[in-house]
Write an enzyme that holds these catalytic residues in place. Structure first.
Site, PDB file in Angstrom:
ATOM      1  N   PHE A 199     -13.953   2.407   4.626  1.00 42.81           N
ATOM      2  CA  PHE A 199     -13.003   1.673   3.801  1.00 42.81           C
ATOM      3  C   PHE A 199     -12.607   2.542   2.606  1.00 42.81           C
ATOM      4  CE2 PHE A 199     -11.484  -1.113   0.523  1.00 42.81           C
ATOM      5  CZ  PHE A 199     -10.608  -1.913   1.237  1.00 42.81           C
ATOM      6  N   GLU A 221       4.155   4.294   5.575  1.00 38.84           N
ATOM      7  CA  GLU A 221       2.997   3.393   5.576  1.00 38.84           C
ATOM      8  C   GLU A 221       1.814   4.097   4.910  1.00 38.84           C
ATOM      9  OE1 GLU A 221       1.670   0.646   5.641  1.00 38.84           O
ATOM     10  OE2 GLU A 221       1.219  -0.134   7.631  1.00 38.84           O
ATOM     11  N   ASP A 222       0.938   3.309   4.272  1.00 38.79           N
ATOM     12  CA  ASP A 222      -0.245   3.914   3.639  1.00 38.79           C
ATOM     13  C   ASP A 222      -1.273   4.355   4.682  1.00 38.79           C
ATOM     14  OD1 ASP A 222      -0.787   1.281   4.358  1.00 38.79           O
ATOM     15  OD2 ASP A 222      -1.892   0.784   2.523  1.00 38.79           O
ATOM     16  N   ASP A 278      -4.535   1.719  10.980  1.00 37.49           N
ATOM     17  CA  ASP A 278      -5.940   1.456  11.286  1.00 37.49           C
ATOM     18  C   ASP A 278      -6.009   0.980  12.748  1.00 37.49           C
ATOM     19  OD1 ASP A 278      -8.633   0.848  10.936  1.00 37.49           O
ATOM     20  OD2 ASP A 278      -8.281  -0.972   9.812  1.00 37.49           O
ATOM     21  N   ARG A 285      -5.138   0.428  -7.059  1.00 43.45           N
ATOM     22  CA  ARG A 285      -4.098   1.128  -6.294  1.00 43.45           C
ATOM     23  C   ARG A 285      -3.569   2.325  -7.076  1.00 43.45           C
ATOM     24  NH1 ARG A 285      -2.136  -2.272  -2.068  1.00 43.45           N
ATOM     25  NH2 ARG A 285      -2.500  -4.475  -2.417  1.00 43.45           N
ATOM     26  N   GLY A 319       0.789  -1.246   0.000  1.00 41.41           N
ATOM     27  CA  GLY A 319       0.000   0.000   0.000  1.00 41.41           C
ATOM     28  C   GLY A 319       0.811   1.282   0.000  1.00 41.41           C
TER      29      GLY A 319
HETATM   30  P1  5GP Z   1      -3.773  -2.080  10.941  1.00 42.26           P
HETATM   31  O1  5GP Z   1      -2.857  -3.224  11.247  1.00 42.26           O
HETATM   32  O2  5GP Z   1      -3.277  -0.754  11.426  1.00 42.26           O
HETATM   33  O3  5GP Z   1      -5.171  -2.348  11.414  1.00 42.26           O
HETATM   34  O4  5GP Z   1      -3.945  -2.032   9.379  1.00 42.26           O
HETATM   35  C1  5GP Z   1      -3.003  -1.613   8.513  1.00 42.26           C
HETATM   36  C2  5GP Z   1      -3.216  -2.240   7.152  1.00 42.26           C
HETATM   37  O5  5GP Z   1      -4.607  -2.610   6.913  1.00 42.26           O
HETATM   38  C3  5GP Z   1      -2.883  -1.242   6.087  1.00 42.26           C
HETATM   39  O6  5GP Z   1      -1.503  -1.274   5.773  1.00 42.26           O
HETATM   40  C4  5GP Z   1      -3.774  -1.682   4.945  1.00 42.26           C
HETATM   41  O7  5GP Z   1      -3.134  -2.707   4.219  1.00 42.26           O
HETATM   42  C5  5GP Z   1      -5.008  -2.280   5.607  1.00 42.26           C
HETATM   43  N1  5GP Z   1      -6.138  -1.315   5.685  1.00 42.26           N
HETATM   44  C6  5GP Z   1      -6.662  -0.744   6.778  1.00 42.26           C
HETATM   45  N2  5GP Z   1      -7.695   0.083   6.460  1.00 42.26           N
HETATM   46  C7  5GP Z   1      -7.797   0.029   5.108  1.00 42.26           C
HETATM   47  C8  5GP Z   1      -8.681   0.670   4.153  1.00 42.26           C
HETATM   48  O8  5GP Z   1      -9.573   1.472   4.472  1.00 42.26           O
HETATM   49  N3  5GP Z   1      -8.464   0.374   2.843  1.00 42.26           N
HETATM   50  C9  5GP Z   1      -7.490  -0.503   2.420  1.00 42.26           C
HETATM   51  N4  5GP Z   1      -7.389  -0.724   1.124  1.00 42.26           N
HETATM   52  N5  5GP Z   1      -6.658  -1.122   3.295  1.00 42.26           N
HETATM   53  C10 5GP Z   1      -6.808  -0.856   4.617  1.00 42.26           C
END
Ligand code: 5GP
Length: 183
Positions: free
Chosen positions: A158, A105-106, A109, A171, A49
């Protein structure tokens, strides 16, 4: 699943248009250039991402810096969520001992992914590891993680585009979009 032929059929709204993204990335690049002046900076992009963010951000960083990549995957959760077991599936090629590392990082969450990556990197005794995320869904946080640079705080929706996927596609879109519910 085959790709949806036209992203507009699944688009609810453009959350962050291209111009706002690029303006904020320019500001982040300027801050990073100032803050890391005189230090040997290594940008570490979390695949997949973070790729568009990395390539735009590094062009706005005016000090010398190196780049490397890591890939992680989440298990034990739905395909579009995270918070399950986070596994490192591709390691760095660079020895980070004594280096000044900035993770690119993208989106943060729940925080599980970045927390796991930080633990993984700290063992190797870098001089410093900081986090730069384009997007932050703060209200979803389950583990606290230190974030030094944030592009945008976003609501619990999302999103896709600008590096973030919708079932592995789209992407490439130059903006961050919200998908229609139920897609
Ligand atoms: P975390 O571990 O912080 O919950 O999630 C991080 C990863 O979850 C991100 O690097 C991404 O790959 C995915 N992610 C979380 N929210 C979204 C979203 O709204 N859209 C997309 N495409 N990926 C997400």
């Amino acid at each position: 699943m085959p790709p949806i032929a036209d992203y507009k059929t699944i688009l609810h709204e453009v959350l962050i248009p291209e111009e706002r993204l690029q303006a904020r990335i320019t500001e982040l690049g300027q801050s990073i250039s100032r803050d890391y002046e005189g230090r040997d900076l290594l940008l570490v992009c979390i695949l997949r991402g973070g790729i568009l963010f990395l390539t735009d951000l590094m062009r706005k960083i005016s000090i010398p810096h190196a780049v490397d990549f890591m890939a992680v995957s989440s298990y034990g959760a739905g395909a579009r969520t995270s918070g399950g077991l986070v596994k490192i599936v591709m390691d760095l090629q660079t020895d980070i001992r004594g280096r000044h590392v900035l993770l690119v990082e993208d989106i943060v969450d729940t925080g599980h992914t970045i927390s796991r990556v930080l633990d993984f990197l700290h063992i190797r005794e870098p001089a410093q590891v900081d986090v730069c995320t384009l997007l932050d869904k703060h209200e979803r946080r389950e583990v606290q993680v230190p974030i030094t640079y944030t592009g945008f705080q976003i609501p619990d929706k999302f999103v896709f585009g600008y590096g973030l996927d919708l079932d592995e596609y789209w992407r490439n879109l130059p903006f961050v979009a919200v998908a229609k519910t139920g897609v």
